[in-house]
Design a protein around this motif. Structure first.
Motif, short mmCIF file in Angstrom:
data_model
loop_
_atom_site.label_atom_id
_atom_site.label_comp_id
_atom_site.label_asym_id
_atom_site.label_seq_id
_atom_site.Cartn_x
_atom_site.Cartn_y
_atom_site.Cartn_z
N ALA A 32 30.21 -22.10 26.52
CA ALA A 32 29.40 -21.20 27.35
C ALA A 32 27.92 -21.50 27.17
N ILE A 47 22.95 -14.69 40.81
CA ILE A 47 24.06 -15.33 40.15
C ILE A 47 25.34 -14.91 40.86
N TYR A 49 28.81 -15.85 40.20
CA TYR A 49 29.63 -16.57 39.25
C TYR A 49 30.96 -15.86 39.11
N ASN A 53 31.70 -13.42 31.92
CA ASN A 53 30.38 -13.46 31.29
C ASN A 53 30.12 -12.14 30.58
N ILE A 69 22.47 -13.35 28.91
CA ILE A 69 23.80 -13.41 29.50
C ILE A 69 24.51 -14.62 28.90
N MET A 71 27.49 -16.99 29.66
CA MET A 71 28.33 -17.35 30.79
C MET A 71 29.24 -18.51 30.42
N ASP A 73 31.17 -21.71 30.79
CA ASP A 73 31.16 -22.90 31.65
C ASP A 73 32.54 -23.53 31.71
#
Length: 93
Positions: A32, A47, A49, A53, A69, A71, A73
């Motif tokens: 992340a 964002i 996404y 998250n 944040i 998030m 990946d």
């Protein structure tokens, strides 16, 4: 020993607002990025996404607060149920 690693790539040019990366090596494994939210000096882009998250506030010793944040990946194990709990542990870490 922690199951999280804070990662930095010294050869890469960091993107705006990205302050680091977190890797969780036990199940659920994920990679992340940590995004700093600072709407005063750097405008936050929208964002959109669809992944998992977690937002959190970090309070420094001088009393200033910063919003971040985490998030995901790469969800390496394609986990769904345990991933939010692992993200919460990463934030506490």
């Amino acid at each position: 020993m922690s199951v999280f690693f804070l990662c930095h790539n010294p050869m890469a040019v960091p993107l705006e607002n990205k302050v680091g990366y977190i890797y969780h090596y036990s199940r659920p494994r994920f990679f992340a990025h940590v995004l700093a939210v600072d709407v005063v000096t750097i405008p936050l882009k929208h964002i959109n996404y669809a992944g998992c998250n977690k937002m959190f506030v970090y309070k420094r010793g001088d009393g200033r607060e910063q919003l971040f944040i985490v998030m995901v990946d790469q969800n390496l194990d394609r986990a769904t149920g345990k991933l939010p709990l692992a993200l919460k542990e990463a934030v506490v870490w």
